[in-house]
Design an enzyme around this catalytic site. Sequence first.
Site, mmCIF file in Angstrom:
data_model
loop_
_atom_site.group_PDB
_atom_site.id
_atom_site.type_symbol
_atom_site.label_atom_id
_atom_site.label_comp_id
_atom_site.label_asym_id
_atom_site.label_seq_id
_atom_site.Cartn_x
_atom_site.Cartn_y
_atom_site.Cartn_z
ATOM 1 N N CYS A 132 0.273 12.182 -16.418
ATOM 2 C CA CYS A 132 -0.335 13.328 -17.098
ATOM 3 C C CYS A 132 -1.837 13.093 -17.247
ATOM 4 C CB CYS A 132 0.302 13.489 -18.486
ATOM 5 S SG CYS A 132 -0.526 14.746 -19.489
ATOM 6 N N HIS A 169 -1.300 1.368 -4.415
ATOM 7 C CA HIS A 169 -1.687 2.779 -4.224
ATOM 8 C C HIS A 169 -0.796 3.732 -4.995
ATOM 9 C CE1 HIS A 169 -3.876 1.769 -0.184
ATOM 10 N NE2 HIS A 169 -4.559 1.386 -1.254
ATOM 11 N N THR A 203 0.238 -2.777 8.714
ATOM 12 C CA THR A 203 -0.936 -2.048 8.226
ATOM 13 C C THR A 203 -2.041 -2.099 9.266
ATOM 14 O OG1 THR A 203 -2.576 -1.836 6.446
ATOM 15 C CG2 THR A 203 -1.784 -4.054 6.918
ATOM 16 N N SER A 204 -2.770 -0.978 9.385
ATOM 17 C CA SER A 204 -3.804 -0.880 10.443
ATOM 18 C C SER A 204 -5.096 -1.577 10.034
ATOM 19 C CB SER A 204 -4.094 0.596 10.730
ATOM 20 O OG SER A 204 -4.617 1.219 9.560
ATOM 21 N N GLN A 222 0.849 -1.194 0.000
ATOM 22 C CA GLN A 222 0.000 0.000 0.000
ATOM 23 C C GLN A 222 0.889 1.251 0.000
ATOM 24 O OE1 GLN A 222 -3.648 -0.580 2.817
ATOM 25 N NE2 GLN A 222 -2.003 -1.845 3.654
#
Length: 242
Positions: free
Chosen positions: A121, A113, A181-182, A95
């Site tokens: 662009c 992500h 990771t939470s 992530q």
Amino acid sequence: MEAAKSPSIVVLTGAGISKESGLSTFRDKDGIWAKVALEDVATPEGFQRDPKRVHAFYNDRRRGLLAADICPNAAHVALVELEDRWPGEVLIVTQNIDNLHERAGSKNVIHMHGELLKARCGACGSVFDCNFDLALELPCLACMRAGGLRPHVVWFGEMPFEMDRIYAGLDACGLFLSIGTSGNVYPAAGFVQEVRGRGSTQTIELNIEPSEGRSFFEEQRYGPATEIVPAYVKELLKKASA
Ligand code: APR
């Protein structure tokens, strides 16, 4: 049974794996979202409203990532050793938008992500490496049009990248590791339930503290990533060579 001994592995990583390298997490009390509202800097609407502010936010994080004192830590390095020595496939789904997995030497990495060191662009869709400050007036390196450049990063409300490849990896894996990771943000937070549904996949959470999704994992180990990840990888590799 060979397959059972060395199943393919999917490793999901989050900001916690990069914390000991000196990069901030998001939801710790000193995290990024404690200092700036995600609606203002990590949504398409925020970019529409104030592109200068969004560029400044990512320019600051890009410069931070490129600083001389930021480098991969023992947890990143342990995952390289796992990829190199594990008999089955190892896929890292991160992530994180930093490049610490690659700088440590990991090859099979999906940035669901996006990546801080890439720009896109909005006019022609070209994606290119970016280790410089972005600004609206900068022309695209491909179509030369100005006004459309943005970080190649997935904002809230946008579709993460390479989801088909990720779900194919989850579908085939025999072991799912979640590191740092939470468990707050979907679809990543739902991957453990995805694999649990298949029944034959082992699931383990390696984190400094229990995450939101802790109850979905068969096994949990808590401590700093630089300690528990190398220890766990050592154990895995020992089992595989037994
Ligand atoms: N070792 C292991 N885990 C750690 C460490 C450490 N040294 N330090 C912090 N953690 C844990 C925290 O306890 C927390 O559970 O890492 C987790 C970080 O959680 P978040 O800050 O929510 O980061 P993450 O889960 O990666 O966020 C997911 O949310 O804002 C979006 O796009 C952003 O990719 C991000 C996504």
